[in-house]
Design an enzyme around this catalytic site. Sequence first.
Site, PDB file in Angstrom:
ATOM      1  N   SER A 162       0.806  -1.221   0.000  1.00 14.79           N
ATOM      2  CA  SER A 162       0.000   0.000   0.000  1.00 14.79           C
ATOM      3  C   SER A 162       0.838   1.270   0.000  1.00 14.79           C
ATOM      4  O   SER A 162       0.348   2.344   0.317  1.00 14.79           O
ATOM      5  CB  SER A 162      -1.017   0.012   1.151  1.00 14.79           C
ATOM      6  OG  SER A 162      -0.501  -0.582   2.288  1.00 14.79           O
TER       7      SER A 162
ATOM      8  N   ARG B 235      -8.429   8.763  -8.783  1.00 12.80           N
ATOM      9  CA  ARG B 235      -8.820   8.998  -7.389  1.00 12.80           C
ATOM     10  C   ARG B 235      -7.623   9.449  -6.538  1.00 12.80           C
ATOM     11  O   ARG B 235      -6.528   8.913  -6.616  1.00 12.80           O
ATOM     12  CB  ARG B 235      -9.404   7.688  -6.822  1.00 12.80           C
ATOM     13  CG  ARG B 235      -9.902   7.780  -5.378  1.00 12.80           C
ATOM     14  CD  ARG B 235      -8.862   7.323  -4.376  1.00 12.80           C
ATOM     15  NE  ARG B 235      -9.404   7.238  -3.025  1.00 12.80           N
ATOM     16  CZ  ARG B 235      -8.657   7.051  -1.938  1.00 12.80           C
ATOM     17  NH1 ARG B 235      -7.357   6.931  -2.055  1.00 12.80           N
ATOM     18  NH2 ARG B 235      -9.207   6.988  -0.750  1.00 12.80           N
TER      19      ARG B 235
ATOM     20  N   THR C  32      -4.753   7.023   8.579  1.00 12.71           N
ATOM     21  CA  THR C  32      -4.744   5.915   7.640  1.00 12.71           C
ATOM     22  C   THR C  32      -6.165   5.373   7.551  1.00 12.71           C
ATOM     23  O   THR C  32      -6.989   5.636   8.420  1.00 12.71           O
ATOM     24  CB  THR C  32      -3.741   4.833   8.077  1.00 12.71           C
ATOM     25  OG1 THR C  32      -3.694   3.806   7.088  1.00 12.71           O
ATOM     26  CG2 THR C  32      -4.131   4.214   9.410  1.00 12.71           C
ATOM     27  N   GLY C  33      -6.423   4.632   6.493  1.00 17.38           N
ATOM     28  CA  GLY C  33      -7.770   4.065   6.348  1.00 17.38           C
ATOM     29  C   GLY C  33      -8.500   4.677   5.172  1.00 17.38           C
ATOM     30  O   GLY C  33      -7.877   5.213   4.249  1.00 17.38           O
TER      31      GLY C  33
HETATM   32  C1  SD4 Z   1      -6.231   6.487   1.133  1.00 20.27           C
HETATM   33  N1  SD4 Z   1      -5.784   6.708   3.476  1.00 20.27           N
HETATM   34  O1  SD4 Z   1      -5.743   6.619   0.021  1.00 20.27           O
HETATM   35  C2  SD4 Z   1      -5.305   6.078   2.268  1.00 20.27           C
HETATM   36  C3  SD4 Z   1      -5.247   4.591   2.332  1.00 20.27           C
HETATM   37  C4  SD4 Z   1      -4.586   4.028   3.532  1.00 20.27           C
HETATM   38  O2  SD4 Z   1      -3.683   2.254   4.618  1.00 20.27           O
HETATM   39  O3  SD4 Z   1      -4.310   4.676   4.506  1.00 20.27           O
HETATM   40  N2  SD4 Z   1      -4.302   2.762   3.554  1.00 20.27           N
HETATM   41  O4  SD4 Z   1      -7.433   6.618   1.364  1.00 20.27           O
END
Ligand code: SD4
Length: 332
Positions: A90, A220, A243-244
């Site tokens: 990621s 995106r 994060t998330g």
């Molecule tokens: C996002 N917040 O692109 C990021 C993804 C993420 O662990 O944190 N993944 O929405």
Amino acid sequence: MKRRKFIQNASLSTLGIAVGTSVFASGMKTSISEEKNLKNETSGFPMVIATWNVNDSTAEAWRVLKEGGTSIDAIEKGCMIEEANAEGQSVGLGGLPDRDGNVTLDACIMNKEGDYGAVVYLQNIMHPISVARKVMEDTPHVILAGKGAEQFAYSEGFKKVDLLTEKSKKAWEAWKKTSQYKPIINIENHDTIGMLAIDENGDISGGCTTSGLAYKMAGRVGDSPIIGSGLFIDNEIGGATATGLGEEVLKTVGSFLIVELMRQGKTPQQACEEAIGRIIKKTPNFKDFQVGYIAVNKKGETGYYAIHDGFWVTKYQNDKNENFASDFYDKK
Ligand code: SD4
């Protein structure tokens, strides 16, 4: 498919957001302590804290800090470790692609002066955090996007790299077979880095770098490179990063909110909990996605909180590089 519909349909696991699972970044050298330390009582600096289990990254940041380096150098060097880790899916090299198979990166950085630089939708560059720093330091702008960001990176000497590894290509191909818009692949490795550091002078910097949600729509951009959402630093008060599911962080301007709550007297832990509470209150389907925040104040006191179980943080402080399981809202 409309954006809102896509976000609602895409479950947390299918978008690469782990819920209810412990997540372990590959390449981790330090073992995770068995004990879930929810008390989080340490303070002091230098120190560095990051989202997920990224011990190699915090170790590198700590090395810079212990040698008397600045927090901004520690952030850049620490984030670069995970960006170059091909196993982590990621961030940076090996990041999972969008639904068209393109790896696109978002990153930002903030220094003690409150300067900010970011790149969004950047392709073919291994270290977006370093390009973000160049945007901050060497241009009159704060955000560069897509082709322009890529061209800028080349002009600064960055090399073109194919970021789609065999492993991530296979995962994408498997996702494509099963469903175009409702992927069923479950991603348990998580290492999008949000990192906050305080150097020996007590100055705070932060960075955030990611390949974003797996199999996102082309174009995106998430919260990670957006000031106030994925990251915010105010050297008088502290810093926060996220994060998330970025869409939810963006809608609540989470990191800015946390720093402002600390300004009003909340501890980093209380501020993170309130920011998660704002999302819960506004979003009835919070069971379907994960958001995690980390925060630090001027004393080096930290906080972290998530919607669901499974969020971990790594903190290097008082000569210890440790993983902590975050407390969470959804206790079932
Ligand atoms: C996002 N917040 O692109 C990021 C993804 C993420 O662990 O944190 N993944 O929405």
